[in-house]
Design a protein around this motif. Structure first.
Motif, PDB file in Angstrom:
ATOM      1  N   LEU A  94      59.075 -10.458 -32.261  1.00 13.67           N
ATOM      2  CA  LEU A  94      58.140  -9.533 -31.776  1.00 13.67           C
ATOM      3  C   LEU A  94      56.560 -10.292 -32.101  1.00 13.67           C
ATOM      4  O   LEU A  94      56.306 -10.643 -33.296  1.00 13.67           O
ATOM      5  CB  LEU A  94      58.162  -8.313 -32.702  1.00 13.67           C
ATOM      6  N   LEU A  95      56.021 -10.341 -31.076  1.00 21.79           N
ATOM      7  CA  LEU A  95      54.629 -11.060 -31.190  1.00 21.79           C
ATOM      8  C   LEU A  95      53.290 -10.407 -30.292  1.00 21.79           C
ATOM      9  O   LEU A  95      53.898  -9.548 -29.581  1.00 21.79           O
ATOM     10  CB  LEU A  95      54.709 -12.537 -30.596  1.00 21.79           C
ATOM     11  N   ASN A  96      52.249 -10.453 -30.841  1.00 17.67           N
ATOM     12  CA  ASN A  96      51.143 -10.231 -30.049  1.00 17.67           C
ATOM     13  C   ASN A  96      50.491 -11.357 -29.654  1.00 17.67           C
ATOM     14  O   ASN A  96      50.970 -12.585 -29.884  1.00 17.67           O
ATOM     15  CB  ASN A  96      50.218  -9.436 -30.906  1.00 17.67           C
ATOM     16  N   GLU A  97      49.516 -11.168 -28.616  1.00 14.96           N
ATOM     17  CA  GLU A  97      48.890 -12.343 -28.137  1.00 14.96           C
ATOM     18  C   GLU A  97      48.464 -13.309 -29.056  1.00 14.96           C
ATOM     19  O   GLU A  97      48.409 -14.699 -29.050  1.00 14.96           O
ATOM     20  CB  GLU A  97      47.723 -11.812 -27.177  1.00 14.96           C
ATOM     21  N   ARG A  98      47.661 -12.901 -30.341  1.00 13.10           N
ATOM     22  CA  ARG A  98      47.133 -13.552 -31.208  1.00 13.10           C
ATOM     23  C   ARG A  98      48.201 -14.631 -31.948  1.00 13.10           C
ATOM     24  O   ARG A  98      47.805 -15.874 -31.983  1.00 13.10           O
ATOM     25  CB  ARG A  98      46.342 -12.963 -32.294  1.00 13.10           C
ATOM     26  N   LEU A  99      49.253 -13.945 -32.353  1.00  9.02           N
ATOM     27  CA  LEU A  99      50.344 -14.692 -32.886  1.00  9.02           C
ATOM     28  C   LEU A  99      50.937 -15.735 -32.081  1.00  9.02           C
ATOM     29  O   LEU A  99      51.268 -16.892 -32.409  1.00  9.02           O
ATOM     30  CB  LEU A  99      51.254 -13.846 -33.540  1.00  9.02           C
ATOM     31  N   ALA A 100      51.376 -15.418 -30.779  1.00  4.78           N
ATOM     32  CA  ALA A 100      51.645 -16.505 -29.813  1.00  4.78           C
ATOM     33  C   ALA A 100      50.852 -17.484 -29.759  1.00  4.78           C
ATOM     34  O   ALA A 100      51.230 -18.586 -29.675  1.00  4.78           O
ATOM     35  CB  ALA A 100      51.783 -15.640 -28.377  1.00  4.78           C
ATOM     36  N   ARG A 101      49.504 -17.330 -29.598  1.00 10.20           N
ATOM     37  CA  ARG A 101      48.768 -18.722 -29.451  1.00 10.20           C
ATOM     38  C   ARG A 101      48.749 -19.309 -30.656  1.00 10.20           C
ATOM     39  O   ARG A 101      48.638 -20.695 -30.474  1.00 10.20           O
ATOM     40  CB  ARG A 101      47.327 -18.199 -29.215  1.00 10.20           C
ATOM     41  N   PHE A 102      48.766 -18.626 -31.908  1.00 11.82           N
ATOM     42  CA  PHE A 102      48.845 -19.524 -33.123  1.00 11.82           C
ATOM     43  C   PHE A 102      49.906 -20.440 -33.184  1.00 11.82           C
ATOM     44  O   PHE A 102      49.953 -21.518 -33.592  1.00 11.82           O
ATOM     45  CB  PHE A 102      48.866 -18.596 -34.282  1.00 11.82           C
ATOM     46  N   TYR A 103      51.059 -19.684 -32.710  1.00 15.64           N
ATOM     47  CA  TYR A 103      52.482 -20.708 -32.791  1.00 15.64           C
ATOM     48  C   TYR A 103      52.331 -21.604 -31.577  1.00 15.64           C
ATOM     49  O   TYR A 103      53.303 -22.406 -31.623  1.00 15.64           O
ATOM     50  CB  TYR A 103      53.652 -19.678 -32.267  1.00 15.64           C
ATOM     51  N   GLY A 104      51.514 -21.623 -30.829  1.00 16.92           N
ATOM     52  CA  GLY A 104      51.425 -22.407 -29.567  1.00 16.92           C
ATOM     53  C   GLY A 104      52.563 -22.194 -28.327  1.00 16.92           C
ATOM     54  O   GLY A 104      52.830 -23.306 -27.692  1.00 16.92           O
ATOM     55  N   LEU A 105      52.901 -20.893 -28.353  1.00 14.22           N
ATOM     56  CA  LEU A 105      53.675 -20.479 -27.285  1.00 14.22           C
ATOM     57  C   LEU A 105      53.030 -20.001 -26.189  1.00 14.22           C
ATOM     58  O   LEU A 105      52.491 -18.851 -26.086  1.00 14.22           O
ATOM     59  CB  LEU A 105      54.674 -19.198 -27.922  1.00 14.22           C
ATOM     60  N   LYS A 106      52.899 -20.876 -25.349  1.00 12.66           N
ATOM     61  CA  LYS A 106      51.924 -20.315 -24.080  1.00 12.66           C
ATOM     62  C   LYS A 106      52.580 -19.904 -22.983  1.00 12.66           C
ATOM     63  O   LYS A 106      51.881 -19.417 -22.114  1.00 12.66           O
ATOM     64  CB  LYS A 106      51.242 -21.816 -23.749  1.00 12.66           C
ATOM     65  N   ASP A 107      53.973 -19.926 -22.773  1.00 16.66           N
ATOM     66  CA  ASP A 107      54.539 -19.345 -21.480  1.00 16.66           C
ATOM     67  C   ASP A 107      55.078 -17.947 -21.710  1.00 16.66           C
ATOM     68  O   ASP A 107      55.907 -17.525 -21.038  1.00 16.66           O
ATOM     69  CB  ASP A 107      55.766 -20.198 -21.122  1.00 16.66           C
ATOM     70  N   LEU A 108      54.746 -17.290 -22.622  1.00 19.85           N
ATOM     71  CA  LEU A 108      55.486 -16.053 -22.976  1.00 19.85           C
ATOM     72  C   LEU A 108      54.714 -14.916 -22.037  1.00 19.85           C
ATOM     73  O   LEU A 108      53.450 -14.862 -21.937  1.00 19.85           O
ATOM     74  CB  LEU A 108      55.341 -15.430 -24.489  1.00 19.85           C
ATOM     75  N   ALA A 109      55.475 -13.934 -21.460  1.00 24.98           N
ATOM     76  CA  ALA A 109      54.784 -12.790 -20.558  1.00 24.98           C
ATOM     77  C   ALA A 109      54.387 -11.673 -21.607  1.00 24.98           C
ATOM     78  O   ALA A 109      55.207 -10.790 -21.719  1.00 24.98           O
ATOM     79  CB  ALA A 109      55.803 -12.360 -19.795  1.00 24.98           C
ATOM     80  N   ALA A 122      51.800  -8.643 -22.524  1.00 26.03           N
ATOM     81  CA  ALA A 122      50.676  -7.759 -22.012  1.00 26.03           C
ATOM     82  C   ALA A 122      49.646  -7.890 -22.702  1.00 26.03           C
ATOM     83  O   ALA A 122      49.703  -7.459 -23.878  1.00 26.03           O
ATOM     84  CB  ALA A 122      51.317  -6.252 -21.800  1.00 26.03           C
ATOM     85  N   PRO A 123      48.479  -7.851 -21.883  1.00 26.28           N
ATOM     86  CA  PRO A 123      47.247  -8.180 -22.901  1.00 26.28           C
ATOM     87  C   PRO A 123      46.866  -6.828 -23.552  1.00 26.28           C
ATOM     88  O   PRO A 123      46.894  -5.695 -22.918  1.00 26.28           O
ATOM     89  CB  PRO A 123      46.089  -8.069 -21.829  1.00 26.28           C
ATOM     90  N   GLY A 124      46.499  -6.846 -24.768  1.00 32.16           N
ATOM     91  CA  GLY A 124      46.058  -5.705 -25.503  1.00 32.16           C
ATOM     92  C   GLY A 124      47.066  -4.760 -25.800  1.00 32.16           C
ATOM     93  O   GLY A 124      46.807  -3.518 -26.423  1.00 32.16           O
ATOM     94  N   GLU A 125      48.411  -4.967 -25.483  1.00 36.76           N
ATOM     95  CA  GLU A 125      49.404  -3.996 -26.111  1.00 36.76           C
ATOM     96  C   GLU A 125      50.206  -4.160 -27.584  1.00 36.76           C
ATOM     97  O   GLU A 125      51.204  -3.571 -27.985  1.00 36.76           O
ATOM     98  CB  GLU A 125      50.482  -4.291 -25.054  1.00 36.76           C
ATOM     99  N   GLY A 126      49.497  -5.161 -28.201  1.00 36.87           N
ATOM    100  CA  GLY A 126      49.887  -5.242 -29.568  1.00 36.87           C
ATOM    101  C   GLY A 126      51.339  -6.042 -29.735  1.00 36.87           C
ATOM    102  O   GLY A 126      51.628  -6.995 -28.769  1.00 36.87           O
ATOM    103  N   LEU A 127      51.986  -5.695 -30.712  1.00 34.54           N
ATOM    104  CA  LEU A 127      53.389  -6.330 -30.856  1.00 34.54           C
ATOM    105  C   LEU A 127      54.325  -6.069 -29.803  1.00 34.54           C
ATOM    106  O   LEU A 127      54.499  -4.874 -29.415  1.00 34.54           O
ATOM    107  CB  LEU A 127      53.753  -5.954 -32.293  1.00 34.54           C
ATOM    108  N   GLN A 128      54.797  -7.086 -29.306  1.00 31.94           N
ATOM    109  CA  GLN A 128      55.811  -6.944 -28.101  1.00 31.94           C
ATOM    110  C   GLN A 128      57.183  -7.694 -28.388  1.00 31.94           C
ATOM    111  O   GLN A 128      56.925  -8.951 -28.761  1.00 31.94           O
ATOM    112  CB  GLN A 128      55.180  -7.314 -26.761  1.00 31.94           C
ATOM    113  N   MET A 129      58.291  -7.369 -27.928  1.00 29.35           N
ATOM    114  CA  MET A 129      59.424  -7.949 -27.970  1.00 29.35           C
ATOM    115  C   MET A 129      59.422  -8.945 -26.921  1.00 29.35           C
ATOM    116  O   MET A 129      59.273  -9.090 -25.760  1.00 29.35           O
ATOM    117  CB  MET A 129      60.774  -7.132 -27.961  1.00 29.35           C
ATOM    118  N   VAL A 130      59.772 -10.391 -27.384  1.00 28.04           N
ATOM    119  CA  VAL A 130      59.852 -11.219 -26.340  1.00 28.04           C
ATOM    120  C   VAL A 130      61.020 -12.582 -26.551  1.00 28.04           C
ATOM    121  O   VAL A 130      61.369 -12.275 -27.637  1.00 28.04           O
ATOM    122  CB  VAL A 130      58.512 -12.278 -26.436  1.00 28.04           C
ATOM    123  N   LYS A 131      61.486 -13.008 -25.386  1.00 27.15           N
ATOM    124  CA  LYS A 131      62.537 -13.884 -25.513  1.00 27.15           C
ATOM    125  C   LYS A 131      61.798 -15.250 -25.693  1.00 27.15           C
ATOM    126  O   LYS A 131      60.864 -15.747 -25.249  1.00 27.15           O
ATOM    127  CB  LYS A 131      63.137 -13.823 -24.106  1.00 27.15           C
TER     128      LYS A 131
END
Length: 282
Positions: free
Chosen positions: A60-75, A77-86
């Motif tokens: 479960l990631l938000n945009e900020r944490l995904a960028r921090f981890y370097g996970l660039k290809d996750l879909a 949703a902008p501004g939606e906070g924590l989201q489940m991602v594969k």
């Protein structure tokens, strides 16, 4: 529960060097905590199998944490906070490689395979690690490279009083060497001209060899009985205020057996733990 079990309450204990870790900030830290708490909530509410604690294909990631981890290809949703991602083949699946866990097991500047190895052994694998003998000097954090710290630990293993514990501690610590003090992936120690080779290989106490964190996760992802017993111990400690004792072994055996009947799914483990004699008599 997660804050006590996983030591998340200690996340403010250290402050990473802002000159070394430019992208780490309070927003990232809060996002890390939300990721781990949300991940556990999802495994429980979704009644997922216990192996997800070690190796999961989601987080479960938000945009900020995904960028921090370097996970660039996750879909996301902008501004939606924590989201489940594969996560696919990402090295982020499972609690042991969450940023929050990696931060609370480091000192802000360096990492130690001993500290992280003890944490994994006790918190995830359910091993009892006694304090080191009083006459044995501490193993300093690795500041010169993987070979240096491995040489130091090899000397500890040559001592009969240290070897038994280090066989349990060192493997998980080595497997996590690819993660720096703020949980970012690294392929070597240091930067610029001052670098050293990193070695994340090892041998599990049960004898299986692994080359990296991916293979280590495969080893322990196939040990649901061990993971279930460890989790039940921590849940009972939290629920009753006391660690299970030797006399509680029959209760733990029954919890594991009942969990096996239900494919080691998390809600069934929880129910079996709360129905146990240990919970109901303490």
């Amino acid at each position: 529960f997660t804050d006590q079990w996983l030591n998340l309450k200690d996340i403010d204990f250290t402050s990473p060097d802002t000159k070394l870790y430019l992208t780490f900030d309070p927003i990232v830290q809060e996002s890390m905590l939300a990721e781990t708490r949300g991940f556990f909530q999802e495994t429980l509410h979704g009644n997922l199998r216990i192996h997800n604690l070690i190796s999961a294909d989601f987080s479960l990631l938000n945009e900020r944490l995904a960028r921090f981890y370097g996970l660039k290809d996750l879909a996301l949703a902008p501004g939606e906070g924590l989201q489940m991602v594969k996560l696919g083949k990402s090295a982020r699946g499972g609690l042991v490689t969450h940023g929050a866990v990696l931060k609370v097991t480091a000192n802000g500047t360096t990492t130690s395979p001993v500290v992280r190895g003890v944490w994994v052994a006790e918190k995830i694998l359910g091993m009892e690690i006694p304090p080191p003998p009083a006459d044995v000097p501490a193993v300093e954090p690795d500041v010169r490279g993987a070979r240096s710290i491995r040489d130091q630990l090899a000397k500890h293993r040559d001592s009969e009083s240290c070897a038994a514990c280090h066989r349990k501690i060192d493997p998980a610590g080595f497997a996590l060497e690819n993660y720096d003090p703020v949980g970012l992936w690294r392929g070597k120690y240091g930067s610029g001209k001052h670098t050293a080779r990193l070695d994340a290989s090892g041998t599990a106490p049960s004898g299986e060899n692994f080359a990296d964190i991916f293979q280590w996760k495969k080893i322990y992802g196939t040990k649901p009985e061990l993971l279930t017993r460890a989790f039940a111990k921590h849940l009972l400690t939290y629920a009753t205020g006391a660690k299970p004792r030797f006399s509680d072994r029959p209760s733990l055996d029954k919890i594991v057996a009942q969990a096996k009947d239900h494919e080691f799914k998390m809600r069934h483990i929880l129910h079996a733990t709360l129905a146990s004699e240990t919970f109901n008599t303490k």
